[in-house]
Scaffold this active site. Sequence first.
Site, short mmCIF file in Angstrom:
data_model
loop_
_atom_site.label_atom_id
_atom_site.label_comp_id
_atom_site.label_asym_id
_atom_site.label_seq_id
_atom_site.Cartn_x
_atom_site.Cartn_y
_atom_site.Cartn_z
N THR A 238 -7.30 -44.67 13.73
CA THR A 238 -7.37 -44.50 12.16
C THR A 238 -6.57 -45.41 11.49
O THR A 238 -5.71 -46.05 11.93
CB THR A 238 -6.68 -42.98 12.24
OG1 THR A 238 -5.55 -42.84 12.49
CG2 THR A 238 -7.38 -41.66 12.70
N GLY A 239 -6.67 -45.55 10.24
CA GLY A 239 -5.94 -46.42 9.46
C GLY A 239 -6.68 -47.50 8.77
O GLY A 239 -7.86 -47.40 8.70
N ARG B 85 -19.11 -50.28 1.23
CA ARG B 85 -18.00 -50.58 2.18
C ARG B 85 -18.25 -49.84 3.21
O ARG B 85 -18.05 -48.49 3.56
CB ARG B 85 -16.58 -50.52 1.58
CG ARG B 85 -15.37 -50.94 2.59
CD ARG B 85 -14.65 -49.75 3.26
NE ARG B 85 -13.62 -50.11 4.05
CZ ARG B 85 -13.07 -49.50 4.64
NH1 ARG B 85 -13.46 -48.05 4.94
NH2 ARG B 85 -11.96 -49.77 5.19
N VAL B 86 -18.11 -50.56 4.61
CA VAL B 86 -17.86 -49.93 5.89
C VAL B 86 -16.60 -50.40 6.50
O VAL B 86 -16.34 -51.48 6.79
CB VAL B 86 -19.22 -50.30 6.84
CG1 VAL B 86 -19.06 -49.59 8.27
CG2 VAL B 86 -20.55 -49.57 6.14
N GLY B 87 -16.03 -49.30 7.02
CA GLY B 87 -14.67 -49.56 7.78
C GLY B 87 -15.08 -49.83 9.21
O GLY B 87 -16.11 -50.24 9.97
N ASP B 88 -13.88 -49.51 10.17
CA ASP B 88 -13.82 -49.56 11.71
C ASP B 88 -14.45 -48.59 12.31
O ASP B 88 -15.00 -48.67 13.30
CB ASP B 88 -12.50 -49.95 12.06
CG ASP B 88 -11.42 -48.75 11.80
OD1 ASP B 88 -11.90 -48.14 10.56
OD2 ASP B 88 -10.67 -48.47 12.48
N SER C 120 -10.34 -36.34 4.33
CA SER C 120 -10.50 -37.82 4.97
C SER C 120 -11.88 -37.86 5.92
O SER C 120 -12.18 -38.78 6.52
CB SER C 120 -9.37 -38.09 5.84
OG SER C 120 -9.54 -37.09 7.21
N THR D 59 -9.07 -40.08 8.63
CA THR D 59 -10.16 -40.10 9.72
C THR D 59 -9.91 -39.22 10.79
O THR D 59 -8.73 -38.88 10.74
CB THR D 59 -10.39 -41.53 10.27
OG1 THR D 59 -10.74 -42.71 9.46
CG2 THR D 59 -11.13 -41.66 11.26
N THR E 150 -15.50 -40.37 9.78
CA THR E 150 -14.53 -40.56 8.46
C THR E 150 -15.42 -40.69 7.13
O THR E 150 -16.45 -41.03 7.17
CB THR E 150 -13.90 -41.85 8.60
OG1 THR E 150 -12.79 -41.91 7.56
CG2 THR E 150 -14.70 -43.06 8.59
N GLY F 66 -9.12 -50.18 8.38
CA GLY F 66 -10.11 -50.35 9.06
C GLY F 66 -10.65 -51.88 9.21
O GLY F 66 -10.91 -52.50 10.37
N1 ASP Z 1 -10.37 -46.43 9.40
C1 ASP Z 1 -10.87 -45.86 8.33
C2 ASP Z 1 -11.56 -47.09 7.52
O1 ASP Z 1 -11.06 -48.06 7.29
C3 ASP Z 1 -9.94 -45.00 7.41
C4 ASP Z 1 -8.72 -44.24 8.17
O2 ASP Z 1 -8.91 -44.21 9.21
O3 ASP Z 1 -7.93 -44.00 7.56
O4 ASP Z 1 -12.58 -46.57 7.04
#
Ligand code: ASP
Length: 361
Positions: free
Chosen positions: A267-268, A244-247, A95, A216, A234, A270
Amino acid sequence: MTDQRANRSRRQFLAASTAGLAAASHAIAQGGATEPAAAAQPTRSGGKLPVKSISSANGLRTTRRAYEMMLRGADTLDASVAGVTIVEDDPRDTSVGYGGLPNELGVVQLDAAVMHGPTHQAGCVASLERIRNPAKVAQLVLQQTDHVLLVGPGALKFAKAHGFKEEDLLTDRARKIWLRWKQTMSDRDDWLPPAEGIEESDPQAAAILRNRPTGTIHCASMNAEGDISCVTTTSGLAFKIDGRVGDSPIIGAGLYVDNEIGSCGSTGRGEANLQNQCSFAAVELMRSGMTPVEAGLEVLRRVAKHTVPRLRNDQGEPDFGLKFYLLRKDGMHGGVSMRGPTKFAVTDEKGTRLETCTTLY
Ligand code: ASP
């Protein structure tokens, strides 16, 4: 103290946070074995708040390292970054960092952010390739630039200028998982599955392929003076669209700290967090007197309310994972999750253990 067990009033919390009083009770382990904490040592200035580090469930080694460093007087951000570096370096954790799952092109692109409570400064990198420790690079953005966020090739040049070594981050295992995903994602393209895929010999890879994962590590650490810092790092959503960029590298979403109030990180999924700015919102809710779990559940409710129909299950609930890890200035901590069961890691004077997240569903 977990806030399921402690129920401070707003006035008590505000008094405690301004007067620097000790927290009223200790955390109760709710799951997983508790390892003894490092032998008690005098803290840097004999502060009165509980030294503590919390993390996502993949961070047992992380919180332990951060805690031990803080007992020796380390800054809370240095301790948190050193803690997550262990996981970034670990090829078994798919991750984050080295061994992280790649994007749809088979390229590992990493995101990370740090925030230092005492100075309220932040540093972030996004879509960073070929550097295994993005959290350290993010910390250098904080320390060595007048900026907050560097992305892509610019972030890579910045890292190399500071002596980071380029390397291929795609391990053979991550490559095989990615290849299997490509081979099986459609029966209308030209990729044909081989007779035996990696899922035959690797049960964890099979789970990844059944349920395309996010993953993450977030870590927040507080010292005896009540200074709080945090980091999120992450490889992002597995097989994501290139770029792509997440949170995770976004301040206010993937993490946020106000040194007078507390911190939150995630985490999760984003995208859901970005659309609701959950970490900032949760810290503000703690400012208004909510406990960490109350604040975390409230932001999850906001996410649920704003979720589009295509992302809901038959019961109308959000059909994705999202977790928050919260630390309040008085030492109260909590973890919340959209759905369970799920855990988070804690190290304090009681030892290192996994505790159970409070779930919305
Ligand atoms: N939050 C992260 C993202 O969206 C991924 C994750 O935490 O599993 O990039």
